[in-house]
Design a protein around this motif. Structure first.
Motif, PDB file in Angstrom:
ATOM      1  N   GLY A 116      23.260  28.981 103.812  1.00  0.00           N
ATOM      2  CA  GLY A 116      22.753  28.159 102.710  1.00  0.00           C
ATOM      3  C   GLY A 116      23.638  28.324 101.484  1.00  0.00           C
ATOM      4  N   THR A 117      23.076  28.048 100.308  1.00  0.00           N
ATOM      5  CA  THR A 117      23.816  28.145  99.052  1.00  0.00           C
ATOM      6  C   THR A 117      23.054  29.007  98.068  1.00  0.00           C
ATOM      7  OG1 THR A 117      24.733  25.939  99.378  1.00  0.00           O
ATOM      8  CG2 THR A 117      24.845  26.835  97.159  1.00  0.00           C
ATOM      9  N   LEU A 118      23.694  30.060  97.578  1.00  0.00           N
ATOM     10  CA  LEU A 118      23.121  30.919  96.552  1.00  0.00           C
ATOM     11  C   LEU A 118      23.593  30.422  95.196  1.00  0.00           C
ATOM     12  CD1 LEU A 118      21.515  33.485  95.765  1.00  0.00           C
ATOM     13  CD2 LEU A 118      23.703  34.716  95.905  1.00  0.00           C
ATOM     14  N   CYS A 119      22.663  30.217  94.283  1.00  0.00           N
ATOM     15  CA  CYS A 119      22.959  29.791  92.914  1.00  0.00           C
ATOM     16  C   CYS A 119      22.704  30.983  92.004  1.00  0.00           C
ATOM     17  CB  CYS A 119      22.068  28.620  92.510  1.00  0.00           C
ATOM     18  SG  CYS A 119      22.130  27.221  93.649  1.00  0.00           S
ATOM     19  N   ALA A 120      23.758  31.489  91.362  1.00  0.00           N
ATOM     20  CA  ALA A 120      23.642  32.684  90.526  1.00  0.00           C
ATOM     21  C   ALA A 120      24.567  32.551  89.318  1.00  0.00           C
ATOM     22  CB  ALA A 120      24.005  33.924  91.337  1.00  0.00           C
ATOM     23  N   ASN A 121      24.475  33.498  88.414  1.00  0.00           N
ATOM     24  CA  ASN A 121      25.305  33.530  87.209  1.00  0.00           C
ATOM     25  C   ASN A 121      25.129  32.254  86.383  1.00  0.00           C
ATOM     26  OD1 ASN A 121      26.409  36.075  87.982  1.00  0.00           O
ATOM     27  ND2 ASN A 121      27.769  34.990  89.376  1.00  0.00           N
ATOM     28  N   GLY A 122      23.871  31.941  86.089  1.00  0.00           N
ATOM     29  CA  GLY A 122      23.544  30.721  85.357  1.00  0.00           C
ATOM     30  C   GLY A 122      23.931  30.781  83.887  1.00  0.00           C
ATOM     31  N   LYS A 123      24.457  29.655  83.410  1.00  0.00           N
ATOM     32  CA  LYS A 123      24.789  29.489  81.992  1.00  0.00           C
ATOM     33  C   LYS A 123      24.106  28.218  81.512  1.00  0.00           C
ATOM     34  CE  LYS A 123      29.209  31.782  82.517  1.00  0.00           C
ATOM     35  NZ  LYS A 123      30.659  31.666  82.496  1.00  0.00           N
ATOM     36  N   TRP A 124      23.228  28.361  80.510  1.00  0.00           N
ATOM     37  CA  TRP A 124      22.491  27.222  80.004  1.00  0.00           C
ATOM     38  C   TRP A 124      22.965  26.859  78.605  1.00  0.00           C
ATOM     39  CZ3 TRP A 124      19.872  27.831  75.474  1.00  0.00           C
ATOM     40  CH2 TRP A 124      19.550  29.130  75.093  1.00  0.00           C
ATOM     41  N   ARG A 125      22.637  25.634  78.225  1.00  0.00           N
ATOM     42  CA  ARG A 125      22.920  25.199  76.853  1.00  0.00           C
ATOM     43  C   ARG A 125      21.870  24.179  76.454  1.00  0.00           C
ATOM     44  NH1 ARG A 125      25.124  20.220  77.608  1.00  0.00           N
ATOM     45  NH2 ARG A 125      26.356  19.932  79.474  1.00  0.00           N
ATOM     46  N   ALA A 126      21.534  24.203  75.183  1.00  0.00           N
ATOM     47  CA  ALA A 126      20.605  23.219  74.643  1.00  0.00           C
ATOM     48  C   ALA A 126      21.311  21.865  74.631  1.00  0.00           C
ATOM     49  CB  ALA A 126      20.186  23.606  73.234  1.00  0.00           C
ATOM     50  N   MET A 127      20.578  20.818  74.947  1.00  0.00           N
ATOM     51  CA  MET A 127      21.183  19.486  74.984  1.00  0.00           C
ATOM     52  C   MET A 127      21.664  19.030  73.612  1.00  0.00           C
ATOM     53  SD  MET A 127      19.063  17.317  77.736  1.00  0.00           S
ATOM     54  CE  MET A 127      18.883  17.859  79.407  1.00  0.00           C
ATOM     55  N   ASP A 128      21.063  19.565  72.546  1.00  0.00           N
ATOM     56  CA  ASP A 128      21.511  19.194  71.206  1.00  0.00           C
ATOM     57  C   ASP A 128      22.636  20.095  70.699  1.00  0.00           C
ATOM     58  OD1 ASP A 128      20.288  21.587  70.497  1.00  0.00           O
ATOM     59  OD2 ASP A 128      18.748  20.659  69.236  1.00  0.00           O
ATOM     60  N   GLY A 129      23.099  21.041  71.558  1.00  0.00           N
ATOM     61  CA  GLY A 129      24.210  21.920  71.202  1.00  0.00           C
ATOM     62  C   GLY A 129      23.836  23.078  70.301  1.00  0.00           C
ATOM     63  N   SER A 130      22.543  23.291  70.053  1.00  0.00           N
ATOM     64  CA  SER A 130      22.119  24.311  69.101  1.00  0.00           C
ATOM     65  C   SER A 130      22.085  25.734  69.664  1.00  0.00           C
ATOM     66  CB  SER A 130      20.731  23.963  68.549  1.00  0.00           C
ATOM     67  OG  SER A 130      19.767  23.988  69.597  1.00  0.00           O
ATOM     68  N   ALA A 131      22.128  25.896  70.988  1.00  0.00           N
ATOM     69  CA  ALA A 131      22.024  27.235  71.571  1.00  0.00           C
ATOM     70  C   ALA A 131      22.663  27.269  72.957  1.00  0.00           C
ATOM     71  CB  ALA A 131      20.557  27.653  71.670  1.00  0.00           C
ATOM     72  N   THR A 132      23.090  28.461  73.362  1.00  0.00           N
ATOM     73  CA  THR A 132      23.633  28.696  74.701  1.00  0.00           C
ATOM     74  C   THR A 132      23.181  30.073  75.159  1.00  0.00           C
ATOM     75  OG1 THR A 132      25.671  29.704  73.897  1.00  0.00           O
ATOM     76  CG2 THR A 132      25.720  27.320  74.276  1.00  0.00           C
ATOM     77  N   GLY A 133      23.293  30.322  76.452  1.00  0.00           N
ATOM     78  CA  GLY A 133      22.945  31.643  76.955  1.00  0.00           C
ATOM     79  C   GLY A 133      23.192  31.758  78.443  1.00  0.00           C
ATOM     80  N   THR A 134      22.821  32.905  78.975  1.00  0.00           N
ATOM     81  CA  THR A 134      22.953  33.176  80.409  1.00  0.00           C
ATOM     82  C   THR A 134      21.585  33.596  80.928  1.00  0.00           C
ATOM     83  OG1 THR A 134      23.542  35.485  80.027  1.00  0.00           O
ATOM     84  CG2 THR A 134      25.364  33.893  80.195  1.00  0.00           C
ATOM     85  N   THR A 135      21.446  33.623  82.246  1.00  0.00           N
ATOM     86  CA  THR A 135      20.182  34.022  82.850  1.00  0.00           C
ATOM     87  C   THR A 135      20.428  34.805  84.132  1.00  0.00           C
ATOM     88  OG1 THR A 135      18.080  33.242  83.770  1.00  0.00           O
ATOM     89  CG2 THR A 135      19.983  31.814  84.100  1.00  0.00           C
ATOM     90  N   PRO A 136      19.576  35.788  84.425  1.00  0.00           N
ATOM     91  CA  PRO A 136      19.663  36.505  85.695  1.00  0.00           C
ATOM     92  C   PRO A 136      18.974  35.738  86.832  1.00  0.00           C
ATOM     93  CG  PRO A 136      17.923  37.453  84.371  1.00  0.00           C
ATOM     94  CD  PRO A 136      18.598  36.394  83.513  1.00  0.00           C
TER      95      PRO A 136
END
Length: 126
Positions: free
Chosen positions: A92-112
Motif C-alpha cells: 500500500g502507501t504510507l503517508c507520513a511527514n505531513g506539512k500543512w499550511r493555512a489557505m490564507d498563508g497565515s500559518a504553517t506547520g508539521t504533524t506526526p
C-alpha cells in the motif's frame, strides 16, 4: 582503560537500541490501523477538531484540504491544506511527514499524523 571499555559498551547499547527501534518500526502492521474518519481530534490537542479530511494520492504525495475547528465557546474555523510524503510499503502507501499550511498563508506547520492507503481505503495510525 576502564573508561574506554565503558564508552565502547555504551556505544554498543546505543547501536542495539537504535537497531531494535528500527526493527520494531519495520514490523508495524499498517493494515491493522483503524479506518480514517473525515472528522477526528487534532494531534496537537487543545480540543481542536479536524474536519473534512479526504486525502488523495498524487504521485509521491498524499494531499487533502481540511478544516481545523476550535472548541466552544469561541469557535473558529481555519481552512488548510496538507501534503504528506507517500512511500510504498506492505502493498500500500504510507503517508507520513505531513506539512500543512493555512489557505490564507497565515500559518504553517508539521504533524506526526500518519495514514496508510491499501485496497481502496485509508487507515490512520492509532
Amino acid at each position: 582503560m576502564a573508561m574506554r571499555r565503558m564508552t565502547v559498551a555504551a556505544a554498543a547499547v546505543l547501536v542495539l537500541t537504535v537497531s531494535g527501534a528500527q526493527a520494531q518500526e519495520k514490523q508495524e502492521n499498517y493494515a491493522s490501523w483503524p479506518a480514517l474518519q473525515s472528522t477526528f481530534e487534532s494531534t496537537g490537542g487543545n480540543g481542536i477538531m479536524i474536519k473534512g479530511y479526504d486525502p488523495v494520492i498524487l504521485r509521491d504525495k498524499c494531499v487533502t484540504t481540511f478544516m481545523a475547528v476550535t472548541p466552544a465557546p469561541d469557535v473558529n474555523v481555519y481552512f488548510n491544506v496538507i501534503e504528506f510524503e507517500a512511500t510504498s510499503v506492505q502493498g500500500g502507501t504510507l503517508c507520513a511527514n505531513g506539512k500543512w499550511r493555512a489557505m490564507d498563508g497565515s500559518a504553517t506547520g508539521t504533524t506526526p499524523f500518519r495514514m496508510f492507503f491499501k485496497d481502496g481505503s485509508f487507515r490512520r495510525a492509532p
